[in-house]
Design a protein around this motif. Structure first.
Motif, short mmCIF file in Angstrom:
data_model
loop_
_atom_site.label_atom_id
_atom_site.label_comp_id
_atom_site.label_asym_id
_atom_site.label_seq_id
_atom_site.Cartn_x
_atom_site.Cartn_y
_atom_site.Cartn_z
N SER A 92 77.08 -80.65 16.45
CA SER A 92 75.85 -81.09 16.47
C SER A 92 75.15 -80.37 15.42
CB SER A 92 74.73 -80.65 17.89
OG SER A 92 73.61 -81.24 17.85
N ARG B 40 72.49 -85.04 14.72
CA ARG B 40 73.44 -86.13 14.59
C ARG B 40 74.83 -85.18 15.44
NH1 ARG B 40 75.19 -87.35 8.51
NH2 ARG B 40 76.13 -85.58 9.22
N GLU B 41 75.77 -86.23 15.91
CA GLU B 41 77.02 -85.52 16.23
C GLU B 41 78.17 -86.01 15.26
OE1 GLU B 41 79.05 -85.39 20.39
OE2 GLU B 41 79.84 -87.41 19.54
N ILE B 42 78.98 -84.97 14.86
CA ILE B 42 79.96 -85.00 13.95
C ILE B 42 81.24 -84.53 14.56
CG2 ILE B 42 80.66 -83.98 11.41
CD1 ILE B 42 77.59 -83.35 11.17
#
Length: 160
Positions: A92, A96-98
């Protein structure tokens, strides 16, 4: 997915390869994953809380994540192809989630350092042939597990 914890490390007596042993939170499923000796060492250092004079690779990764204010939300062992396990590290960062592709051993080493949960996809557990230890006394080394660990080969379940 099933949340799992690192139960420990062992050495396959036949191949002399390291195995990281994962178990589910209820203690009914056990999943061994073959890992390289360097990755096993990185996992062992964190399990044993050994401090090194300078950051090792996985400590460096933790420091970089901390430096950019990224959080590891979880790691997932999400596939098993041609006797090789695959994992993803979920970060996180700035809302955003990566998703970062990773070897399971590296993902586990990072997860231990940042205290992130470890998950394994149910179909991976089934295809890998995890050991069902239901009915065993807590803390007891099941005879079936001990026998299984003595007789497994990398090509039976997958290796890293």
């Amino acid at each position: 997915m099933l949340e799992m914890k690192v139960r420990g490390l062992t050495l396959d007596p036949l191949t002399q390869m390291a195995l990281v042993i994962l178990h589910d939170l209820e203690g009914t499923k056990v999943l061994p994953i073959w890992v390289g000796i360097h990755e096993a060492n990185a996992i062992a250092l964190e399990i044993e809380r050994v401090e090194t004079p300078r950051p090792m690779t996985h400590d460096l990764i933790k420091n970089v994540l901390d430096g950019v204010n990224a959080t590891v939300t979880r790691i997932v062992v999400n596939d098993l192809k041609d006797a090789t396990f695959y994992a993803t590290i979920y970060l996180s960062l700035n809302g955003r989630e990566i998703q970062i592709d990773s070897r399971p051993s590296d993902a586990i080493a990072v997860a231990l350092r940042v205290k992130a949960p470890i998950y394994v996809a149910l179909d991976v557990i089934e295809r890998a042939g995890s050991v069902d230890t239901a009915g065993q006394t807590a803390g007891e080394e099941p005879d079936t597990l001990k026998e299984w660990l003595e007789n497994i080969k990398p090509e039976d379940f997958g290796k890293l």
